[in-house]
Design a protein around this motif. Structure first.
Motif, PDB file in Angstrom:
ATOM      1  N   ASP A  19       0.836  -1.194   0.000  1.00  0.00           N
ATOM      2  CA  ASP A  19       0.000   0.000   0.000  1.00  0.00           C
ATOM      3  C   ASP A  19       0.873   1.247   0.000  1.00  0.00           C
ATOM      4  O   ASP A  19       1.397   1.640   1.036  1.00  0.00           O
ATOM      5  N   GLU A  20       1.053   1.836  -1.186  1.00  0.00           N
ATOM      6  CA  GLU A  20       1.848   3.051  -1.360  1.00  0.00           C
ATOM      7  C   GLU A  20       3.209   2.964  -0.660  1.00  0.00           C
ATOM      8  O   GLU A  20       3.539   3.796   0.196  1.00  0.00           O
ATOM      9  N   PRO A  21       4.021   1.975  -1.014  1.00  0.00           N
ATOM     10  CA  PRO A  21       5.316   1.836  -0.349  1.00  0.00           C
ATOM     11  C   PRO A  21       6.284   2.953  -0.737  1.00  0.00           C
ATOM     12  O   PRO A  21       6.217   3.505  -1.831  1.00  0.00           O
ATOM     13  N   HIS A  22       7.169   3.276   0.186  1.00  0.00           N
ATOM     14  CA  HIS A  22       8.248   4.216  -0.117  1.00  0.00           C
ATOM     15  C   HIS A  22       9.466   3.401  -0.532  1.00  0.00           C
ATOM     16  O   HIS A  22       9.489   2.167  -0.417  1.00  0.00           O
ATOM     17  N   GLY A  23      10.464   4.072  -1.052  1.00  0.00           N
ATOM     18  CA  GLY A  23      11.623   3.393  -1.611  1.00  0.00           C
ATOM     19  C   GLY A  23      12.294   2.426  -0.659  1.00  0.00           C
ATOM     20  O   GLY A  23      12.673   1.313  -1.039  1.00  0.00           O
ATOM     21  N   LEU A  24      12.454   2.820   0.605  1.00  0.00           N
ATOM     22  CA  LEU A  24      13.138   1.959   1.574  1.00  0.00           C
ATOM     23  C   LEU A  24      12.345   0.676   1.836  1.00  0.00           C
ATOM     24  O   LEU A  24      12.928  -0.401   1.956  1.00  0.00           O
ATOM     25  N   ALA A  25      11.026   0.770   1.874  1.00  0.00           N
ATOM     26  CA  ALA A  25      10.197  -0.426   2.084  1.00  0.00           C
ATOM     27  C   ALA A  25      10.324  -1.377   0.901  1.00  0.00           C
ATOM     28  O   ALA A  25      10.403  -2.599   1.068  1.00  0.00           O
ATOM     29  N   ILE A  26      10.364  -0.825  -0.309  1.00  0.00           N
ATOM     30  CA  ILE A  26      10.536  -1.642  -1.512  1.00  0.00           C
ATOM     31  C   ILE A  26      11.905  -2.307  -1.478  1.00  0.00           C
ATOM     32  O   ILE A  26      12.038  -3.506  -1.743  1.00  0.00           O
ATOM     33  N   LYS A  27      12.913  -1.533  -1.123  1.00  0.00           N
ATOM     34  CA  LYS A  27      14.287  -2.035  -1.039  1.00  0.00           C
ATOM     35  C   LYS A  27      14.373  -3.194  -0.053  1.00  0.00           C
ATOM     36  O   LYS A  27      14.953  -4.241  -0.348  1.00  0.00           O
ATOM     37  N   GLU A  28      13.788  -3.028   1.118  1.00  0.00           N
ATOM     38  CA  GLU A  28      13.832  -4.077   2.147  1.00  0.00           C
ATOM     39  C   GLU A  28      13.129  -5.345   1.674  1.00  0.00           C
ATOM     40  O   GLU A  28      13.612  -6.453   1.917  1.00  0.00           O
ATOM     41  N   GLU A  29      12.002  -5.194   1.015  1.00  0.00           N
ATOM     42  CA  GLU A  29      11.253  -6.346   0.514  1.00  0.00           C
ATOM     43  C   GLU A  29      12.079  -7.122  -0.517  1.00  0.00           C
ATOM     44  O   GLU A  29      12.151  -8.354  -0.482  1.00  0.00           O
ATOM     45  N   LEU A  30      12.715  -6.408  -1.426  1.00  0.00           N
ATOM     46  CA  LEU A  30      13.530  -7.066  -2.450  1.00  0.00           C
ATOM     47  C   LEU A  30      14.798  -7.675  -1.861  1.00  0.00           C
ATOM     48  O   LEU A  30      15.237  -8.738  -2.296  1.00  0.00           O
ATOM     49  N   GLU A  31      15.385  -7.026  -0.873  1.00  0.00           N
ATOM     50  CA  GLU A  31      16.569  -7.589  -0.226  1.00  0.00           C
ATOM     51  C   GLU A  31      16.241  -8.911   0.454  1.00  0.00           C
ATOM     52  O   GLU A  31      17.042  -9.853   0.412  1.00  0.00           O
ATOM     53  N   GLU A  32      15.066  -8.983   1.042  1.00  0.00           N
ATOM     54  CA  GLU A  32      14.639 -10.236   1.663  1.00  0.00           C
ATOM     55  C   GLU A  32      14.461 -11.323   0.600  1.00  0.00           C
ATOM     56  O   GLU A  32      14.897 -12.453   0.773  1.00  0.00           O
ATOM     57  N   TYR A  33      13.854 -10.975  -0.513  1.00  0.00           N
ATOM     58  CA  TYR A  33      13.624 -11.931  -1.590  1.00  0.00           C
ATOM     59  C   TYR A  33      14.938 -12.378  -2.239  1.00  0.00           C
ATOM     60  O   TYR A  33      15.172 -13.560  -2.449  1.00  0.00           O
ATOM     61  N   TYR A  34      15.798 -11.413  -2.577  1.00  0.00           N
ATOM     62  CA  TYR A  34      17.061 -11.714  -3.255  1.00  0.00           C
ATOM     63  C   TYR A  34      18.135 -12.238  -2.300  1.00  0.00           C
ATOM     64  O   TYR A  34      19.161 -12.731  -2.754  1.00  0.00           O
ATOM     65  N   GLU A  35      17.909 -12.044  -1.015  1.00  0.00           N
ATOM     66  CA  GLU A  35      18.882 -12.427   0.009  1.00  0.00           C
ATOM     67  C   GLU A  35      20.230 -11.754  -0.224  1.00  0.00           C
ATOM     68  O   GLU A  35      21.290 -12.350  -0.031  1.00  0.00           O
ATOM     69  N   SER A  36      20.179 -10.508  -0.657  1.00  0.00           N
ATOM     70  CA  SER A  36      21.388  -9.703  -0.833  1.00  0.00           C
ATOM     71  C   SER A  36      21.004  -8.226  -0.813  1.00  0.00           C
ATOM     72  O   SER A  36      19.842  -7.867  -0.976  1.00  0.00           O
ATOM     73  N   GLU A  37      22.005  -7.388  -0.617  1.00  0.00           N
ATOM     74  CA  GLU A  37      21.775  -5.952  -0.519  1.00  0.00           C
ATOM     75  C   GLU A  37      21.451  -5.356  -1.892  1.00  0.00           C
ATOM     76  O   GLU A  37      22.044  -5.720  -2.906  1.00  0.00           O
ATOM     77  N   ILE A  38      20.469  -4.478  -1.909  1.00  0.00           N
ATOM     78  CA  ILE A  38      20.109  -3.718  -3.107  1.00  0.00           C
ATOM     79  C   ILE A  38      20.623  -2.299  -2.883  1.00  0.00           C
ATOM     80  O   ILE A  38      20.222  -1.628  -1.939  1.00  0.00           O
ATOM     81  N   HIS A  39      21.514  -1.860  -3.732  1.00  0.00           N
ATOM     82  CA  HIS A  39      22.086  -0.519  -3.588  1.00  0.00           C
ATOM     83  C   HIS A  39      21.141   0.530  -4.168  1.00  0.00           C
ATOM     84  O   HIS A  39      20.412   0.273  -5.130  1.00  0.00           O
ATOM     85  N   HIS A  40      21.197   1.719  -3.577  1.00  0.00           N
ATOM     86  CA  HIS A  40      20.352   2.824  -4.041  1.00  0.00           C
ATOM     87  C   HIS A  40      20.585   3.117  -5.520  1.00  0.00           C
ATOM     88  O   HIS A  40      19.655   3.475  -6.241  1.00  0.00           O
ATOM     89  N   GLY A  41      21.821   2.958  -5.983  1.00  0.00           N
ATOM     90  CA  GLY A  41      22.161   3.213  -7.369  1.00  0.00           C
ATOM     91  C   GLY A  41      21.515   2.235  -8.337  1.00  0.00           C
ATOM     92  O   GLY A  41      21.458   2.489  -9.539  1.00  0.00           O
ATOM     93  N   ARG A  42      21.041   1.127  -7.822  1.00  0.00           N
ATOM     94  CA  ARG A  42      20.296   0.180  -8.646  1.00  0.00           C
ATOM     95  C   ARG A  42      18.798   0.407  -8.498  1.00  0.00           C
ATOM     96  O   ARG A  42      18.046   0.354  -9.475  1.00  0.00           O
ATOM     97  N   LEU A  43      18.366   0.649  -7.280  1.00  0.00           N
ATOM     98  CA  LEU A  43      16.941   0.759  -6.986  1.00  0.00           C
ATOM     99  C   LEU A  43      16.284   1.960  -7.661  1.00  0.00           C
ATOM    100  O   LEU A  43      15.324   1.816  -8.418  1.00  0.00           O
ATOM    101  N   TYR A  44      16.793   3.146  -7.388  1.00  0.00           N
ATOM    102  CA  TYR A  44      16.082   4.350  -7.800  1.00  0.00           C
ATOM    103  C   TYR A  44      16.086   4.593  -9.317  1.00  0.00           C
ATOM    104  O   TYR A  44      15.049   5.005  -9.858  1.00  0.00           O
ATOM    105  N   PRO A  45      17.169   4.329 -10.025  1.00  0.00           N
ATOM    106  CA  PRO A  45      17.076   4.465 -11.488  1.00  0.00           C
ATOM    107  C   PRO A  45      16.054   3.494 -12.093  1.00  0.00           C
ATOM    108  O   PRO A  45      15.351   3.844 -13.057  1.00  0.00           O
ATOM    109  N   ASN A  46      15.934   2.295 -11.532  1.00  0.00           N
ATOM    110  CA  ASN A  46      14.952   1.335 -12.045  1.00  0.00           C
ATOM    111  C   ASN A  46      13.532   1.743 -11.671  1.00  0.00           C
ATOM    112  O   ASN A  46      12.604   1.554 -12.458  1.00  0.00           O
ATOM    113  N   LEU A  47      13.345   2.326 -10.499  1.00  0.00           N
ATOM    114  CA  LEU A  47      12.031   2.868 -10.154  1.00  0.00           C
ATOM    115  C   LEU A  47      11.670   3.991 -11.126  1.00  0.00           C
ATOM    116  O   LEU A  47      10.543   4.051 -11.618  1.00  0.00           O
ATOM    117  N   ASP A  48      12.626   4.856 -11.418  1.00  0.00           N
ATOM    118  CA  ASP A  48      12.375   5.947 -12.366  1.00  0.00           C
ATOM    119  C   ASP A  48      11.991   5.408 -13.742  1.00  0.00           C
ATOM    120  O   ASP A  48      11.121   5.971 -14.415  1.00  0.00           O
TER     121      ASP A  48
END
Length: 92
Positions: A19-48
């Motif tokens: 429900d209307e997640p912010h970037g950090l919540a999305i990042k945390e969810e994907l990190e749990e799924y991928y079992e690795s850190e998602i860097h901001h430099g990967r997350l935000y350009p792909n969100l854009d």
């Protein structure tokens, strides 16, 4: 949707499931799924990218925090993807 990367599709699925997640919540969810850190430099350009494609809208919670929601077009694309997947993998 066919022109998205797998990571961008995963972003779309995560946003649709929250429900209307912010970037950090999305990042945390994907990190749990991928079992690795998602860097901001990967997350935000792909969100854009998915925002620019009209699949997701970006809103502003405050001056530092954005939230994301799936557009009608994004939902249609998700539904079409599900139908396509079910042609090949049907667990029922």
């Amino acid at each position: 949707m066919h022109d998205l990367t797998g990571f961008q599709r995963d972003l779309l699925y995560v946003i649709a499931g929250m429900d209307e997640p912010h970037g950090l919540a999305i990042k945390e969810e994907l990190e749990e799924y991928y079992e690795s850190e998602i860097h901001h430099g990967r997350l935000y350009p792909n969100l854009d990218t998915i925002v620019d494609k009209g699949l997701v809208e970006k809103g502003q919670l405050d001056q530092r925090t954005n939230f994301y929601t799936v557009t009608r077009r994004g939902r249609r694309e998700l539904e079409a993807r599900r139908e396509w997947e079910n042609q090949y993998v049907d667990f029922e």
